[in-house]
Design an enzyme around this catalytic site. Structure first.
Site, mmCIF file in Angstrom:
data_model
loop_
_atom_site.group_PDB
_atom_site.id
_atom_site.type_symbol
_atom_site.label_atom_id
_atom_site.label_comp_id
_atom_site.label_asym_id
_atom_site.label_seq_id
_atom_site.Cartn_x
_atom_site.Cartn_y
_atom_site.Cartn_z
ATOM 1 C CE LYS A 108 5.539 15.018 -14.211
ATOM 2 N NZ LYS A 108 6.446 14.959 -13.087
ATOM 3 N N GLY A 113 5.519 20.371 -7.657
ATOM 4 C CA GLY A 113 5.464 19.606 -6.398
ATOM 5 C C GLY A 113 4.840 20.320 -5.214
ATOM 6 C CD GLU A 153 10.993 10.926 -13.457
ATOM 7 O OE1 GLU A 153 10.550 9.805 -13.160
ATOM 8 O OE2 GLU A 153 10.688 11.955 -12.842
ATOM 9 C CG ASP A 209 8.613 16.950 -16.060
ATOM 10 O OD1 ASP A 209 7.783 16.123 -15.662
ATOM 11 O OD2 ASP A 209 9.029 17.890 -15.342
ATOM 12 C CE LYS A 227 6.625 19.056 -13.586
ATOM 13 N NZ LYS A 227 8.019 18.899 -13.159
ATOM 14 N N GLY A 253 9.770 15.334 -4.808
ATOM 15 C CA GLY A 253 10.156 14.688 -3.551
ATOM 16 C C GLY A 253 8.936 14.196 -2.801
HETATM 17 P P1 NAP Z 1 6.405 5.781 -8.370
HETATM 18 O O1 NAP Z 1 7.341 5.944 -7.231
HETATM 19 O O2 NAP Z 1 6.870 5.089 -9.594
HETATM 20 O O3 NAP Z 1 5.107 5.027 -7.807
HETATM 21 C C1 NAP Z 1 4.073 4.570 -8.620
HETATM 22 C C2 NAP Z 1 3.159 3.698 -7.795
HETATM 23 O O4 NAP Z 1 2.037 3.355 -8.585
HETATM 24 C C3 NAP Z 1 3.806 2.397 -7.344
HETATM 25 O O5 NAP Z 1 3.389 2.084 -6.044
HETATM 26 C C4 NAP Z 1 3.249 1.351 -8.335
HETATM 27 O O6 NAP Z 1 3.081 0.070 -7.772
HETATM 28 C C5 NAP Z 1 1.899 1.932 -8.654
HETATM 29 N N1 NAP Z 1 1.487 1.616 -10.008
HETATM 30 C C6 NAP Z 1 2.026 2.073 -11.162
HETATM 31 N N2 NAP Z 1 1.371 1.547 -12.219
HETATM 32 C C7 NAP Z 1 0.417 0.748 -11.719
HETATM 33 C C8 NAP Z 1 -0.563 -0.093 -12.300
HETATM 34 N N3 NAP Z 1 -0.677 -0.211 -13.622
HETATM 35 N N4 NAP Z 1 -1.387 -0.772 -11.477
HETATM 36 C C9 NAP Z 1 -1.275 -0.671 -10.143
HETATM 37 N N5 NAP Z 1 -0.353 0.103 -9.527
HETATM 38 C C10 NAP Z 1 0.486 0.793 -10.311
HETATM 39 O O7 NAP Z 1 5.826 7.210 -8.834
HETATM 40 P P2 NAP Z 1 5.842 8.573 -8.018
HETATM 41 O O8 NAP Z 1 7.186 9.199 -8.133
HETATM 42 O O9 NAP Z 1 5.259 8.359 -6.680
HETATM 43 O O10 NAP Z 1 4.884 9.481 -8.937
HETATM 44 C C11 NAP Z 1 3.495 9.307 -8.896
HETATM 45 C C12 NAP Z 1 2.832 10.467 -9.646
HETATM 46 O O11 NAP Z 1 3.164 11.696 -9.013
HETATM 47 C C13 NAP Z 1 3.262 10.624 -11.104
HETATM 48 O O12 NAP Z 1 2.177 11.071 -11.862
HETATM 49 C C14 NAP Z 1 4.325 11.700 -11.031
HETATM 50 O O13 NAP Z 1 4.481 12.417 -12.244
HETATM 51 C C15 NAP Z 1 3.737 12.588 -9.963
HETATM 52 N N6 NAP Z 1 4.712 13.427 -9.273
HETATM 53 C C16 NAP Z 1 5.786 12.849 -8.687
HETATM 54 C C17 NAP Z 1 6.689 13.655 -8.022
HETATM 55 C C18 NAP Z 1 7.874 13.052 -7.304
HETATM 56 O O14 NAP Z 1 8.635 13.797 -6.707
HETATM 57 N N7 NAP Z 1 8.070 11.738 -7.365
HETATM 58 C C19 NAP Z 1 6.496 15.027 -7.969
HETATM 59 C C20 NAP Z 1 5.365 15.595 -8.576
HETATM 60 C C21 NAP Z 1 4.476 14.774 -9.227
HETATM 61 P P3 NAP Z 1 4.336 -0.820 -7.263
HETATM 62 O O15 NAP Z 1 4.887 -0.060 -6.100
HETATM 63 O O16 NAP Z 1 3.765 -2.130 -6.877
HETATM 64 O O17 NAP Z 1 5.281 -0.883 -8.420
HETATM 65 N N1 HSE Z 2 11.227 14.811 -13.002
HETATM 66 C C1 HSE Z 2 10.528 15.927 -12.409
HETATM 67 C C2 HSE Z 2 11.522 17.045 -12.127
HETATM 68 C C3 HSE Z 2 9.842 15.471 -11.137
HETATM 69 O O1 HSE Z 2 12.742 16.834 -12.236
HETATM 70 O O2 HSE Z 2 11.111 18.158 -11.840
HETATM 71 C C4 HSE Z 2 8.769 16.406 -10.656
HETATM 72 O O3 HSE Z 2 7.719 16.560 -11.551
#
Ligand code: NAP
Ligand code: HSE
Length: 433
Positions: free
Chosen positions: A107, A136, A192, A203, A207, A304
């Protein structure tokens, strides 16, 4: 004839990336029947190849070099789930310019560079989907672009940040102060590690920009959105709101009247009757009003591993279907409505104010006189006891007034000596005008 599998380069193997791997594996047969192709994850980009992973992957798939995906001609589709602006922006740009389709959950990036990247995708005949970037697991972008594509959207209101909704729910249900509720959200893994973007409303603003641009077919920038977070919300504000029949939520509000738009993120009072009022805990919901359809609401988990992965993999299935039909990139609608923001005289809402006043004869008359002179009518007024004997606290809700009128009232209250302090002020949504 057996078709070649669709070859995917996965960029990121954190929370969402692991969910994508799990879902592609666990739903393999269903995905094949629905899309007509097998999905093969060919390469996975990570920062640290040695890190222990929560999901089992062939170590030979891991790389820390983006070019191994971007320059691999066999890879049809890039799934970007790294997050942040760089290197995600450069990778997506390069992928599209090289004719690869892209699915992203990012986002931050889509709020900042969405219009530009979508233009490149359209020109290159590539798909660029980003369902997971907002709320999500709730398929809200698809609802706006497909389900409601015949209608003219007039309002999108969202509880689109799970962390702040959890914090406000704890403050409401248990009276837990903000700082303690935030600490709990962090312990439970909702917030976070640095929760600034969550609690400061950024955030949610990202969105809302994505939602408003899709819903209103325009090109609004993030820096134009008025943003206020929840760091100064108190349990007293929430208690008084409850006494008056309202709940307090971090609301994204995007409205359009006669071609003019407003978009803001702010803690706001919501009538207990409003469909969004019962959305509690980490859940998200988006309320959409269309001229023809009227009120609709979309509810579910806003974050999630597996909920977010469903959105990513659904986008992936759509890309594969589009490939079969030869229509990639054609579904992207360029913004066609001129960007026209409402002025402060065109933004209307009710307002909640808490004021500390000198407890003297004539003060209430002076106070209500200011509202009357600015033509702001009062809907509800409460006087509450305070520990300081020489002060009185007034909690009030106005009838609908323009932002301009409200600013005039606040300016005059600031200059009135008997007003000791404006304790809090929130916009009010729902309920009678
Ligand atoms: P995360 O757990 O921090 O995972 C990020 C991944 O990307 C890790 O595997 C990391 O590698 C890799 N990475 C980051 N920077 C990198 C770089 N410069 N070069 C190579 N690899 C890199 O993040 P996430 O929570 O999965 O979120 C990912 C995306 O989804 C974000 O844009 C977030 O806003 C979005 N999102 C997340 C959620 C949620 O619930 N988490 C919900 C909606 C949207 P390593 O593992 O080796 O560190
Ligand atoms: N930090 C975000 C939230 C994660 O609390 O909604 C999903 O975008």
């Amino acid at each position: 004839m057996v078709q070649e599998p669709i070859r995917v380069g996965l960029m990121g193997l954190g929370t969402v990336g692991s969910g994508v791997v799990r879902l592609v594996k666990n739903h393999r047969e269903d995905l094949f029947h629905r899309s007509g192709r097998r999905i093969s994850i060919e390469k996975i980009l990570v920062r640290d190849k040695e890190k222990e992973r929560s999901v089992q992957v062939d170590p030979a798939l891991l790389t820390d070099r983006p070019e191994e995906i971007l320059q691999d001609q066999r890879i049809d589709l890039v799934v970007e789930v790294m997050g942040g602006i760089e290197p995600a922006y450069s990778c997506i740009r390069q992928a599209l310019e090289g004719g690869k389709h892209v699915v992203t959950a990012n986002k931050d990036l889509m709020a900042l560079h969405g219009t530009e990247l979508l233009t490149i995708a359209r020109e290159k005949g590539c798909d660029l989907f980003y369902e997971a970037s907002v709320a999500g697991g709730i398929p809200i972008l698809r609802a706006l672009t497909e389900g409601l594509s015949s209608d003219r959207i007039t309002a999108i209101m969202g509880i689109v940040n799970g962390t702040t909704n959890y914090i406000l729910t704890e403050m409401t249900r248990k009276g837990t102060p903000f700082a303690d509720s935030l600490a709990q959200a962090q312990d439970l893994g909702y917030a976070e590690a640095d929760p600034t973007a969550d609690v400061e409303g950024l955030d949610a603003a990202r969105k809302m920009v994505i939602l408003a641009n899709l819903g209103f077919h325009t090109h609004l920038s993030l820096e134009e959105v008025s943003v206020r977070g929840i760091t100064d919300v108190t349990t007293e504000d929430i208690r008084f709101a409850g006494q008056l029949g309202y709940v307090l939520k971090l609301m994204g509000i995007a409205k359009r009247d006669e071609g003019r738009v407003e978009v803001s993120v702010q803690p706001a009072l919501l009538s207990e009757e409003h469909p969004l009022a019962t959305v509690d805990g980490v859940f998200n919901a988006v309320y959409v009003h269309g001229e023809a359809v009227g009120e609709t609401m979309f509810y579910g988990p806003g974050a999630g591993e597996m909920p977010t992965a469903t959105a990513v993999v659904s986008d992936l299935v759509t890309v594969v279907k589009n490939m079969g039909l030869g229509v990639n990139g054609r579904g992207i609608v360029a913004p066609y409505c001129e960007k026209r923001w409402k002025s402060s005289r065109e933004i209307f809402a009710k307002h909640f104010l808490r004021l500390r006043l000198a407890d003297e004869a004539g003060v209430m008359a002076g106070l209500t006189g200011i509202f009357a002179e600015e033509a702001v009518s009062l809907e509800k007024v409460l006087q509450v006891p305070v520990s300081r004997g020489d002060e009185a606290e007034i909690v009030l809700i106005t009838h609908t007034a323009s932002q301009h009128q409200l600013e005039a009232v606040l300016h005059r209250l600031d200059e009135m000596p008997a007003v000791r302090r404006l304790m809090s002020h929130y916009r009010v949504e729902g309920g009678e005008g």
